[in-house]
Structures are given as C-alpha cells and as structure tokens.
Enzyme design. Sequence first.
Site, PDB file in Angstrom:
ATOM      1  CG  ASN A   7      21.489 -27.967   1.051  1.00  0.00           C
ATOM      2  OD1 ASN A   7      21.567 -29.503   0.499  1.00  0.00           O
ATOM      3  ND2 ASN A   7      21.565 -26.917   0.258  1.00  0.00           N
ATOM      4  CG  HIS A  10      26.526 -32.960   0.368  1.00  0.00           C
ATOM      5  ND1 HIS A  10      26.920 -33.075  -0.872  1.00  0.00           N
ATOM      6  CD2 HIS A  10      26.436 -31.454   0.849  1.00  0.00           C
ATOM      7  CE1 HIS A  10      27.440 -31.915  -1.214  1.00  0.00           C
ATOM      8  NE2 HIS A  10      27.284 -31.023  -0.147  1.00  0.00           N
ATOM      9  CG  HIS A  43      22.226 -26.042  -5.674  1.00  0.00           C
ATOM     10  ND1 HIS A  43      23.383 -25.680  -5.808  1.00  0.00           N
ATOM     11  CD2 HIS A  43      21.899 -25.546  -6.670  1.00  0.00           C
ATOM     12  CE1 HIS A  43      23.908 -24.757  -6.607  1.00  0.00           C
ATOM     13  NE2 HIS A  43      22.708 -24.723  -7.401  1.00  0.00           N
ATOM     14  NE  ARG A  45      26.563 -27.811  -8.681  1.00  0.00           N
ATOM     15  CZ  ARG A  45      27.087 -26.646  -7.915  1.00  0.00           C
ATOM     16  NH1 ARG A  45      26.901 -26.614  -6.621  1.00  0.00           N
ATOM     17  NH2 ARG A  45      27.980 -25.947  -8.669  1.00  0.00           N
ATOM     18  NE  ARG A  49      28.555 -30.594  -8.716  1.00  0.00           N
ATOM     19  CZ  ARG A  49      29.367 -29.717  -8.711  1.00  0.00           C
ATOM     20  NH1 ARG A  49      29.740 -29.721  -7.452  1.00  0.00           N
ATOM     21  NH2 ARG A  49      29.834 -29.020  -9.455  1.00  0.00           N
ATOM     22  CD  GLU A  70      20.953 -23.826  -1.980  1.00  0.00           C
ATOM     23  OE1 GLU A  70      21.756 -24.308  -2.809  1.00  0.00           O
ATOM     24  OE2 GLU A  70      20.958 -23.839  -0.778  1.00  0.00           O
ATOM     25  CB  THR A 101      27.261 -22.237  -3.902  1.00  0.00           C
ATOM     26  OG1 THR A 101      26.344 -23.158  -4.242  1.00  0.00           O
ATOM     27  CG2 THR A 101      27.023 -21.112  -4.579  1.00  0.00           C
ATOM     28  CD  GLU A 151      21.205 -19.191   2.387  1.00  0.00           C
ATOM     29  OE1 GLU A 151      20.164 -19.590   1.568  1.00  0.00           O
ATOM     30  OE2 GLU A 151      22.067 -19.755   2.210  1.00  0.00           O
ATOM     31  CG  HIS A 191      27.931 -21.799   1.740  1.00  0.00           C
ATOM     32  ND1 HIS A 191      29.555 -22.388   2.131  1.00  0.00           N
ATOM     33  CD2 HIS A 191      27.923 -22.317   0.583  1.00  0.00           C
ATOM     34  CE1 HIS A 191      29.914 -23.024   0.635  1.00  0.00           C
ATOM     35  NE2 HIS A 191      28.626 -23.056   0.089  1.00  0.00           N
TER      36      HIS A 191
HETATM   37  N1  PXP Z   1      23.022 -21.985   1.247  1.00  0.00           N
HETATM   38  C1  PXP Z   1      23.405 -21.919  -0.088  1.00  0.00           C
HETATM   39  C2  PXP Z   1      22.674 -20.868  -0.945  1.00  0.00           C
HETATM   40  C3  PXP Z   1      24.134 -23.086  -0.727  1.00  0.00           C
HETATM   41  O1  PXP Z   1      24.464 -23.242  -2.035  1.00  0.00           O
HETATM   42  C4  PXP Z   1      24.552 -24.255   0.109  1.00  0.00           C
HETATM   43  C5  PXP Z   1      25.329 -25.386  -0.256  1.00  0.00           C
HETATM   44  O2  PXP Z   1      24.413 -25.866  -1.275  1.00  0.00           O
HETATM   45  C6  PXP Z   1      24.012 -24.038   1.579  1.00  0.00           C
HETATM   46  C7  PXP Z   1      23.451 -22.958   2.042  1.00  0.00           C
HETATM   47  C8  PXP Z   1      24.533 -24.990   2.698  1.00  0.00           C
HETATM   48  O3  PXP Z   1      25.977 -25.120   2.782  1.00  0.00           O
HETATM   49  P1  PXP Z   1      26.652 -26.226   3.668  1.00  0.00           P
HETATM   50  O4  PXP Z   1      26.256 -27.570   3.014  1.00  0.00           O
HETATM   51  O5  PXP Z   1      28.175 -25.761   3.568  1.00  0.00           O
HETATM   52  O6  PXP Z   1      26.022 -26.266   4.921  1.00  0.00           O
END
Ligand code: PXP
Length: 237
Positions: A7, A10, A43, A45, A49, A70, A101, A151, A191
């Site tokens: 992901n 960031h 994601h 959003r 952001r 996402e 999330t 998930e 997550h």
């Molecule tokens: N899975 C989902 C559905 C999420 O919303 C997120 C955060 O955007 C993640 C996984 C990844 O989480 P993390 O950034 O804590 O690894």
Amino acid sequence: MAVLNVNIDHVATIRQARLADEPDPVWAAAQCELAGANGITVHLREDRRHICDRDVEVLKQTVACKFNLEMCLSEPMVKIAERIRPDQVTLVPEKREELTTEGGLDCVKHKKRLAQVVQRMHKKGILVSTFIVPDPDQIVASADTGCDAIELHTGMYANASTPRTIQRRINELIKGRDCGTEHGLIVHAGHGLTYRNIEPIAAIDGLCEFNIGHSIVSRAVLVGMREATELMIALIY
Ligand code: PXP
C-alpha cells in the site's frame, strides 16, 4: 502461499505535505514491482488527503502486477472504479476525521448497497473484497452479496500487547479464515502489520494476500522502497 500487496498511500502523504510533485507514488509502485510485490494497493479517500485521482489513473496504466483500489461505498467512488477498472476493489468504511481506516466495513448494515456495488464491479470484471473484522455475520454477509474475497482486519492483533491477547487475536483470525473459506471466499489480511509482527500472521495457512503500507513506507524512507519491499517479502515467505 501468501503474497504481498504494497500500500503506497503514504508515499503520496509525503508529497501532499508540501502539495508538491514528489515523491511520486507511481515511481514507488515500480520499485515495489521490481522487488517482487504481487500487487499495489492505494486508498482513494473522499478528502484526497494522499492518493489523488491522477495517481489512480496513472497507476492503472503503469502497474503490471495486481492493482487493488481501496474505496468506500459512495456513488462517486463506485463510478471512478467503474471507469478506471482496477483488478480488484477493497471496500472499506471511511470517516473524514480518522487518521487511518478504523473499523471494518459493516456488511450486515450495508448489505443492500454492497450487493449492488458487487454486481456493478463484476460487470466491469473487477474482483471485490471487503475489509471486515473477523466476525461470522460480516463474513456471511460478504459471501451472500457475492464478494470474491474478504480482507480480515489485523488492527486488533497489531494493537494487542500481552501474549494472551495476541494469541486471542490470532485465534479470531484463524476462525475468520475458516469461516471465509467455508463460504467460498478468498481470505486476505491487513492493517497495522509490520516487520516485527508479520511472522505469526504469515504462518497462518490459507491467508492469500497481505496489504501492508505504513511499515513498508516508513522503512523505505531509510533504505529505499525496493529493499523495504524485499525485506517484507522475505518475512512473509
Ligand atoms: N488494508 C486496508 C483495508 C487499509 O485500509 C489499510 C490502510 O490504508 C491497510 C490494509 C494498510 O494498513 P497499514 O498502513 O497499517 O499497513
């Protein structure tokens, strides 16, 4: 064997901190792919952001591995997914004031809308996964509405601080996996997973995909995206 989707939200967070044009998540995605990632997750959003519409458009054109978008269930998001056609959408709840999330999607409460969205995604050839807590009612609702995958939210596991609670959270994830598999669903997890807490989760058979973001991007600031991705893949295997 489980695979890793990175992901890259960031990477875009750093860019948006200055409303600049770097670092570009598209470059980050290429590095993840070269490191052997199975997929790229972003994601989009509602408040934009981090990831912006342009990122989703360009990533769709440039990501050769799996592209997992996402998004929440809102109509504008569903329309974007229909137009962009990612390989997969992961449906998540979304609140503007949250840092990330927070809970899982309430598939029981939103069953009717979820069924409509699943149908619309399937019409475009897009796989559908729901981001949910490992609760049987949520899993059954995901299966009933025609989802392909779930998930399982690993945030409660990641936040557990004693060996007993950690084990309890792992047991819940194992039960969630069993329930999902019994209902014909592919089971993903994600997550809060990090280099320090991934191994017990990677050891659970039958979890097919991990979505990991913050920890990999944090490591990448120091060692680069490619090495950070390789290090996580080594822990998963
Ligand atoms: N899975 C989902 C559905 C999420 O919303 C997120 C955060 O955007 C993640 C996984 C990844 O989480 P993390 O950034 O804590 O690894």
